[in-house]
Enzyme design. Structure first.
Site, PDB file in Angstrom:
ATOM      1  N   GLU A  82       0.817  -1.225   0.000  1.00 36.66           N
ATOM      2  CA  GLU A  82       0.000   0.000   0.000  1.00 36.66           C
ATOM      3  C   GLU A  82       0.853   1.278   0.000  1.00 36.66           C
ATOM      4  O   GLU A  82       1.697   1.453   0.885  1.00 36.66           O
ATOM      5  CB  GLU A  82      -0.930  -0.007   1.231  1.00 36.66           C
ATOM      6  CG  GLU A  82      -1.953   1.114   1.194  1.00 36.66           C
ATOM      7  CD  GLU A  82      -2.944   1.065   2.352  1.00 36.66           C
ATOM      8  OE1 GLU A  82      -3.091   0.012   2.998  1.00 36.66           O
ATOM      9  OE2 GLU A  82      -3.576   2.109   2.601  1.00 36.66           O
ATOM     10  N   LYS A 269      -7.523  -0.710  11.544  1.00 35.31           N
ATOM     11  CA  LYS A 269      -6.892  -1.161  10.294  1.00 35.31           C
ATOM     12  C   LYS A 269      -5.658  -0.307  10.025  1.00 35.31           C
ATOM     13  O   LYS A 269      -4.616  -0.805   9.602  1.00 35.31           O
ATOM     14  CB  LYS A 269      -7.891  -1.065   9.126  1.00 35.31           C
ATOM     15  CG  LYS A 269      -7.417  -1.712   7.833  1.00 35.31           C
ATOM     16  CD  LYS A 269      -6.621  -0.792   6.932  1.00 35.31           C
ATOM     17  CE  LYS A 269      -6.172  -1.464   5.653  1.00 35.31           C
ATOM     18  NZ  LYS A 269      -5.301  -0.592   4.832  1.00 35.31           N
ATOM     19  N   ASP A 285       4.155 -14.081  11.860  1.00 33.52           N
ATOM     20  CA  ASP A 285       2.817 -14.566  11.510  1.00 33.52           C
ATOM     21  C   ASP A 285       1.842 -13.400  11.708  1.00 33.52           C
ATOM     22  O   ASP A 285       1.349 -13.163  12.802  1.00 33.52           O
ATOM     23  CB  ASP A 285       2.473 -15.742  12.428  1.00 33.52           C
ATOM     24  CG  ASP A 285       1.126 -16.365  12.099  1.00 33.52           C
ATOM     25  OD1 ASP A 285       0.278 -15.688  11.477  1.00 33.52           O
ATOM     26  OD2 ASP A 285       0.910 -17.526  12.491  1.00 33.52           O
ATOM     27  N   HIS A 383      -2.378  10.162  -0.980  1.00 34.10           N
ATOM     28  CA  HIS A 383      -2.601   8.880  -1.646  1.00 34.10           C
ATOM     29  C   HIS A 383      -2.580   9.050  -3.161  1.00 34.10           C
ATOM     30  O   HIS A 383      -1.989   8.264  -3.877  1.00 34.10           O
ATOM     31  CB  HIS A 383      -3.990   8.339  -1.285  1.00 34.10           C
ATOM     32  CG  HIS A 383      -3.932   7.241  -0.267  1.00 34.10           C
ATOM     33  ND1 HIS A 383      -3.214   6.107  -0.474  1.00 34.10           N
ATOM     34  CD2 HIS A 383      -4.513   7.105   0.941  1.00 34.10           C
ATOM     35  CE1 HIS A 383      -3.355   5.316   0.575  1.00 34.10           C
ATOM     36  NE2 HIS A 383      -4.128   5.904   1.457  1.00 34.10           N
TER      37      HIS A 383
HETATM   38  P1  NAD Z   1       9.325 -22.909  16.854  1.00 29.48           P
HETATM   39  O1  NAD Z   1       8.743 -24.105  17.489  1.00 29.48           O
HETATM   40  O2  NAD Z   1       9.914 -23.065  15.500  1.00 29.48           O
HETATM   41  O3  NAD Z   1      10.457 -22.298  17.804  1.00 29.48           O
HETATM   42  C1  NAD Z   1      10.289 -22.194  19.187  1.00 29.48           C
HETATM   43  C2  NAD Z   1      11.257 -23.123  19.889  1.00 29.48           C
HETATM   44  O4  NAD Z   1      12.583 -22.659  19.755  1.00 29.48           O
HETATM   45  C3  NAD Z   1      11.012 -23.197  21.376  1.00 29.48           C
HETATM   46  O5  NAD Z   1      10.017 -24.121  21.659  1.00 29.48           O
HETATM   47  C4  NAD Z   1      12.375 -23.576  21.912  1.00 29.48           C
HETATM   48  O6  NAD Z   1      12.506 -24.984  21.985  1.00 29.48           O
HETATM   49  C5  NAD Z   1      13.354 -23.077  20.868  1.00 29.48           C
HETATM   50  N1  NAD Z   1      14.159 -21.902  21.320  1.00 29.48           N
HETATM   51  C6  NAD Z   1      15.492 -21.731  21.169  1.00 29.48           C
HETATM   52  N2  NAD Z   1      15.901 -20.570  21.668  1.00 29.48           N
HETATM   53  C7  NAD Z   1      14.836 -19.943  22.180  1.00 29.48           C
HETATM   54  C8  NAD Z   1      14.616 -18.683  22.810  1.00 29.48           C
HETATM   55  N3  NAD Z   1      15.603 -17.807  23.056  1.00 29.48           N
HETATM   56  N4  NAD Z   1      13.358 -18.348  23.157  1.00 29.48           N
HETATM   57  C9  NAD Z   1      12.344 -19.185  22.906  1.00 29.48           C
HETATM   58  N5  NAD Z   1      12.478 -20.393  22.326  1.00 29.48           N
HETATM   59  C10 NAD Z   1      13.718 -20.785  21.951  1.00 29.48           C
HETATM   60  O7  NAD Z   1       8.343 -21.670  16.756  1.00 29.48           O
HETATM   61  P2  NAD Z   1       7.147 -21.137  17.648  1.00 29.48           P
HETATM   62  O8  NAD Z   1       7.457 -19.719  17.944  1.00 29.48           O
HETATM   63  O9  NAD Z   1       6.814 -22.021  18.790  1.00 29.48           O
HETATM   64  O10 NAD Z   1       5.931 -21.199  16.599  1.00 29.48           O
HETATM   65  C11 NAD Z   1       5.764 -20.215  15.641  1.00 29.48           C
HETATM   66  C12 NAD Z   1       5.172 -20.792  14.369  1.00 29.48           C
HETATM   67  O11 NAD Z   1       3.927 -21.431  14.631  1.00 29.48           O
HETATM   68  C13 NAD Z   1       4.857 -19.714  13.353  1.00 29.48           C
HETATM   69  O12 NAD Z   1       5.371 -20.120  12.102  1.00 29.48           O
HETATM   70  C14 NAD Z   1       3.331 -19.708  13.303  1.00 29.48           C
HETATM   71  O13 NAD Z   1       2.883 -19.287  12.039  1.00 29.48           O
HETATM   72  C15 NAD Z   1       2.993 -21.120  13.598  1.00 29.48           C
HETATM   73  N6  NAD Z   1       1.648 -21.452  14.087  1.00 29.48           N
HETATM   74  C16 NAD Z   1       0.764 -20.502  14.518  1.00 29.48           C
HETATM   75  C17 NAD Z   1      -0.479 -20.875  15.007  1.00 29.48           C
HETATM   76  C18 NAD Z   1      -1.393 -19.804  15.556  1.00 29.48           C
HETATM   77  O14 NAD Z   1      -0.981 -18.668  15.683  1.00 29.48           O
HETATM   78  N7  NAD Z   1      -2.644 -20.108  15.883  1.00 29.48           N
HETATM   79  C19 NAD Z   1      -0.832 -22.219  15.044  1.00 29.48           C
HETATM   80  C20 NAD Z   1       0.077 -23.162  14.601  1.00 29.48           C
HETATM   81  C21 NAD Z   1       1.333 -22.786  14.149  1.00 29.48           C
END
Ligand code: NAD
Length: 430
Positions: A82, A269, A285, A383
């Protein structure tokens, strides 16, 4: 027309996928060649991130300037389609700078995981039983993510309650998890799945959904900035309004939004224009952020605004924002998207909380900029200037021609493709 029923598309090579799409949609060689240009993200990386990849979709990456957050200057990468958003954020940040910029503070990054329990004999007894075993459940959840625990995060608390539904009573268990520098969805979902069998035993019910809630009420950010009368007046010299008058107009606009859901929706928005753009630039996300933001805006029983405005003792405008911002610097796409990694480096941040604080500041800046424009000159002027440039490019203008044609069309208030072509012809015949 071909069939869209294609089995094992994901097993095919890039070339095979492209030829299937080419045949289905009648794409020509030039279009296929364009799709093959993967840009900053190569095929292998993209294909690991999502399924059935045939190309990447690119967005402009702009840099918002003038931001000062918690006493530190930062350049803010924003990716979006945008026009005007990056310019507006930079303008607002410039006005806020006069009074020191933005102060922002994130709460600890506590996310909520939900486990739904159904077919319970005694819901209230189940709630008590779960609460009696909360410590053990928290320990069990932590066994699922020793890495997170090592970094000082992990499950912290269990909360549960019974709800009445048309399908009978259910018990909803909330697992509160400190996700440190992660967005947390995967981490929390895994923990919820881990404790679900134990919750079934304790409650005598059956576990159904085991998933994070995007309504991150414990993971919020507050940001604040003062926009002085003087800086506001200087920013709008041509408008002929005094700083104090602009502030009154902005307050009228804010109170409209605070009392009208139709306006509040658009008000929010505008906030998300900035927040999503930083989210996309840094590989977050943004759907999770959107869902959380709008649900949070409805928490008081009616849909409201995520920002609020008032005057300080000197009559300057004070803007504040409070909203959930669940973002991460580990996991998700942050470490796989090459441009996201660079965006994080440009921001110069080390923690997810710092990213959330900058995003809240950008959201507030964006909202203030929109209100300032809407309450004074209207947003179409700015715009339209940018829109005119797009039209000029579409008509084939290059280099200096773009600005000259855009300016002429904006001045004529006649921004149309046929006019751009006409002007371009005249320009080149000169
Ligand atoms: P992830 O599981 O890839 O990473 C998190 C992991 O990294 C932790 O569980 C930990 O084991 C490790 N880690 C290492 N260093 C860390 C630190 N300093 N701090 C925290 N953790 C550390 O990712 P995530 O953040 O658990 O999940 C994010 C993903 O899930 C996104 O891609 C999102 O789109 C997706 N997702 C979202 C939904 C939703 O929002 N409803 C549902 C399902 C999946």
């Amino acid at each position: 027309m071909g069939s869209s029923e294609i089995s094992g598309f994901y097993k095919k090579s890039l070339g095979e996928r492209l030829s299937i799409v080419r045949e289905f949609a009648g794409l020509d060689e030039a279009e296929i060649e364009l799709l093959k240009k993967f840009g900053a993200m190569d095929f292998e990386t993209a294909d690991r991130m999502v399924e059935n990849v045939v190309s990447t979709q690119q967005l402009p990456l702009g840099i918002a300037t003038n931001f000062r957050v918690n006493g530190k200057d930062c350049l803010v990468p924003m990716a979006l389609e945008e026009p005007s958003v990056v310019a507006a954020a930079s303008k607002a940040a410039g006005i806020a700078r006069e009074k020191g910029g933005f102060s922002a503070e994130a709460t600890p990054p506590i996310m909520i995981g939900q486990v739904q329990l159904v077919h319970l004999k005694e819901a209230e007894r189940a709630v008590k039983e779960i609460e009696r075993n909360a410590g053990r459940l928290v320990d069990l959840a932590n066994q699922a993510d020793p890495v997170l625990v090592k970094f000082g995060g992990g499950a912290k608390k269990i909360e549960s309650r019974a709800i009445e539904t048309k399908r009978g009573k259910m018990v909803i268990v909330h697992l509160l998890v400190d996700v440190k520098d992660a967005m947390g969805a995967n981490a929390v979902n895994t923990m919820c799945e881990t404790i679900a069998p134990e919750l079934e035993k304790l409650s005598g019910g059956e576990a159904r959904l085991r998933i994070i809630s995007n309504l991150a009420v414990y993971r919020t950010v507050k940001a604040k900035a003062t926009f002085s009368k003087k800086a506001l007046e200087e920013s709008f010299k041509e408008g002929g309004l005094k700083g104090g008058e602009i502030i009154e107009h902005i307050l009228d606009a804010y109170h409209f939004a605070a009392n009208d859901a139709f306006r509040a929706c658009t008000h929010n928005k505008g906030i998300m224009n900035g927040i999503d753009a930083v989210a996309i630039a840094t590989g977050q996300d943004f759907r999770a952020l959107e869902a959380g933001a709008h649900a949070f805006a409805s928490l008081k029983g009616k849909y409201g605004t995520l920002t609020s405005y008032s005057k300080d003792r000197e009559g300057n405008l004070v803007g504040e924002i409070e909203m959930p911002i669940a973002v991460g610097l580990v996991g998700g796409a942050v470490k796989t998207s090459p441009v996201a990694k660079i965006a994080v480096k440009i921001l110069g941040i080390k923690t997810a909380s710092e990213l959330a604080e900058i995003m809240a500041a950008v959201g507030l800046a964006q909202n203030f900029a929109a209100l300032r424009a809407l309450a004074t000159e209207g947003i179409q002027k700015g715009h339209m200037r940018l829109h005119a440039k797009n039209i000029a490019v579409m008509a084939g203008a290059k280099g200096k021609e773009i600005d000259e044609i855009a300016e002429k069309m904006a001045w004529e208030r006649n921004i149309r493709a046929d006019r751009a072509k006409e002007l371009l012809k005249g320009f080149r015949e000169k």
